[in-house]
Write an enzyme that holds these catalytic residues in place. Structure first.
Site, short mmCIF file in Angstrom:
data_model
loop_
_atom_site.label_atom_id
_atom_site.label_comp_id
_atom_site.label_asym_id
_atom_site.label_seq_id
_atom_site.Cartn_x
_atom_site.Cartn_y
_atom_site.Cartn_z
N GLN A 161 0.84 -1.20 0.00
CA GLN A 161 0.00 0.00 0.00
C GLN A 161 0.87 1.25 0.00
O GLN A 161 0.62 2.19 -0.76
CB GLN A 161 -0.92 0.00 1.22
CG GLN A 161 -1.96 -1.10 1.17
CD GLN A 161 -2.82 -1.17 2.42
OE1 GLN A 161 -2.54 -0.49 3.41
NE2 GLN A 161 -3.85 -1.99 2.38
N ASP A 312 -2.55 -11.63 3.75
CA ASP A 312 -4.00 -11.72 3.95
C ASP A 312 -4.49 -13.15 4.14
O ASP A 312 -5.68 -13.38 4.38
CB ASP A 312 -4.73 -11.08 2.76
CG ASP A 312 -4.57 -9.56 2.74
OD1 ASP A 312 -4.21 -9.00 3.80
OD2 ASP A 312 -4.80 -8.96 1.68
C1 S3P Z 1 -2.84 -4.52 -0.15
C2 S3P Z 1 -1.65 -4.78 0.45
C3 S3P Z 1 -1.52 -5.53 1.69
C4 S3P Z 1 -2.83 -6.25 2.06
C5 S3P Z 1 -4.06 -5.46 1.80
C6 S3P Z 1 -4.12 -5.00 0.37
C7 S3P Z 1 -2.84 -3.73 -1.39
O1 S3P Z 1 -1.16 -4.63 2.70
O2 S3P Z 1 -2.81 -6.67 3.40
O3 S3P Z 1 -5.24 -6.22 2.07
O4 S3P Z 1 -3.87 -3.70 -2.11
O5 S3P Z 1 -1.82 -3.10 -1.68
P1 S3P Z 1 0.36 -4.12 2.95
O6 S3P Z 1 0.35 -2.66 2.70
O7 S3P Z 1 0.65 -4.54 4.34
O8 S3P Z 1 1.27 -4.80 1.94
#
Ligand code: S3P
Length: 429
Positions: A161, A312
């Site tokens: 993210q 996840d």
């Molecule tokens: C996501 C990245 C993951 C995941 C989330 C969705 C994304 O989080 O847990 O449900 O769409 O980039 P991180 O930021 O911890 O990688």
């Protein structure tokens, strides 16, 4: 006992759906999106884009986004409500940061407890003006600026993210942005960049580290996007079919992105009979069908280095572990404390309540599995409002006929509104 049989097409991928909408909004014209996941989280992103002046309509099964180009967001009239969605908040904070507008982001109780400073530190270094609540949380106020300074960012903590948010910010900035990921994460954003012919460089620095270089500002030509189906949603039925005797299912159109299907390797190593057949590529992602049969599972040691790729899936993997012979250990789970619930606590509390021997410390969980445990009384499962905990325990509950009572199933619509319909389809044979 009920068993899972037959074949279904799983709903659109959550991560790709958020990104499809955002990239469409940054394009210079009309983009049609098919198989968009219509879940609460994704609708948060969609509504925020509307607040930022993007016209989005639904025609039959497609969503049509009229992009305004990079730097094309207009001043919103209201606060931007991300609900429960971490992805909406992080990605949209990044996306607005290089627009000359000021925005206030809010979220629900759970999201308001999740760290935003993990992103804001990078944007602040670039010159964005950000006010956080209690130095870390939503509500967050940001004054964006087209003249933020493009620079090199070193990301120690694995977060797809945060990486994606910096990329979205960089698309509208004049000059070079370089992101060094010390630990690689999911790569949907890079795949969409490539699909949309946005010029950037990705270099492998070591086995676990990568750099991404962008040189903005970019003009993104509109290109229609088809969203592949969600492997993390498929994971619930995959584990369901593995642990319920006589099950045999096929799940169709699933994104086979390597950064998302590590859980399948784990389940195969546990003895799971899973076969993957790649069928095609859609909008930069490989997709295919997954065939699963009931299997006797063995415990496994899951190493910490895999955690960004299983992030996840730990809740549903813990359900598989509960049925496997031996003690499964999962290491390096510190990020699980910062998800929709403290997932270490959610997993440990609920599995223990059902009667499994589960031990956890700060970052690790170990689960002693047994497919012989009988339940006499009803057990109340606490979801903590976490969709993945709810779905995981619905699946475990299939083994213990009506004995597991989920306190709140409404949270399932956050990522998979069709979960119960799909479960019904697979169990009505
Ligand atoms: C996501 C990245 C993951 C995941 C989330 C969705 C994304 O989080 O847990 O449900 O769409 O980039 P991180 O930021 O911890 O990688």
């Amino acid at each position: 006992m009920l068993k899972l049989k037959g074949s279904i097409k799983i709903s659109g991928d959550k991560s790709i759906s958020h990104r499809a909408l955002i990239f469409a909004s940054l394009s210079t014209g009309k983009v049609k999106i098919s198989n968009l996941l219509e879940s609460d989280d994704v609708m948060r992103t969609l509504n925020i884009l509307k607040e930022l002046g993007i016209k989005i309509i639904k025609k039959k099964a497609q969503w049509i986004v009229y992009g305004n180009g990079t730097g094309g967001y207009i001043q919103p009239a209201q606060v931007l409500d991300c609900g429960n969605s971490g992805t909406t908040s992080r990605l949209m904070i990044g996306a607005v940061s290089s627009n000359p507008i000021s925005c206030t982001f809010i979220g629900d109780n759970s999201l308001s407890k999740r760290s935003m400073s993990r992103l804001s530190v990078f944007l602040e270094k670039m010159g964005a003006e950000i006010k956080l609540t209690k130095k870390d949380f939503l509500p967050l106020h940001i004054i964006g600026d087209i003249n933020l300074i493009p620079m090199e960012h070193i990301m120690q903590k694995a977060s797809a993210q945060v990486k994606s948010a910096i990329i979205l910010s960089a698309l509208n900035l004049r000059g070079k942005t370089r992101i060094i990921e010390k630990k690689n994460t999911r790569d949907h954003t890079e795949r969409l960049l490539r699909y949309l012919k946005i010029n950037f460089k990705k270099k492998i620095l070591s086995k676990s580290s990568t750099s991404i270089e962008l040189n903005g500002p970019y003009e993104i030509k509109p290109r229609n996007i088809i969203v592949a189906s969600d492997p993390s949603s498929a994971a619930f039925f995959i584990v369901g079919a593995l642990i319920i005797p006589d099950s045999k299912i096929t799940l169709k159109n699933i994104a086979l992105n390597k950064s998302r299907i590590a859980f399948i390797d784990v389940l195969k190593k546990m003895g799971g009979k899973i076969r993957i057949k790649k069928t095609k590529s859609i909008s930069g992602e490989d997709v295919g069908d997954i065939h699963v049969k009931y299997s006797l599972l063995n415990a496994i040691k899951i190493k910490a280095s895999l955690s960004p790729y299983l992030i996840d899936e730990y809740p549903i993997l813990s359900i598989a572990a509960s049925q496997a012979k031996g003690i499964t250990t999962m290491r390096g789970l510190s990020e699980l404390r910062h998800k929709e619930s403290d997932r270490i606590k959610s997993i440990v509390t609920n599995l223990s309540k059902v009667g499994f021997k589960v031990v956890s410390n700060k970052d690790d969980i170990s689960i002693k599995g047994s497919n012989k445990i009988q339940i006499d009384n009803r057990k109340k499962i606490k979801t903590y409002g976490d969709h993945r905990i709810a779905m995981s325990f619905v699946i475990l509950g299939l083994l213990y006929k009506n004995k597991l009572i989920i306190d709140d199933e409404s949270c399932i619509s956050i990522s998979y509104p069709d979960f119960k319909n799909h479960l019904k389809k697979l169990s009505s044979h």
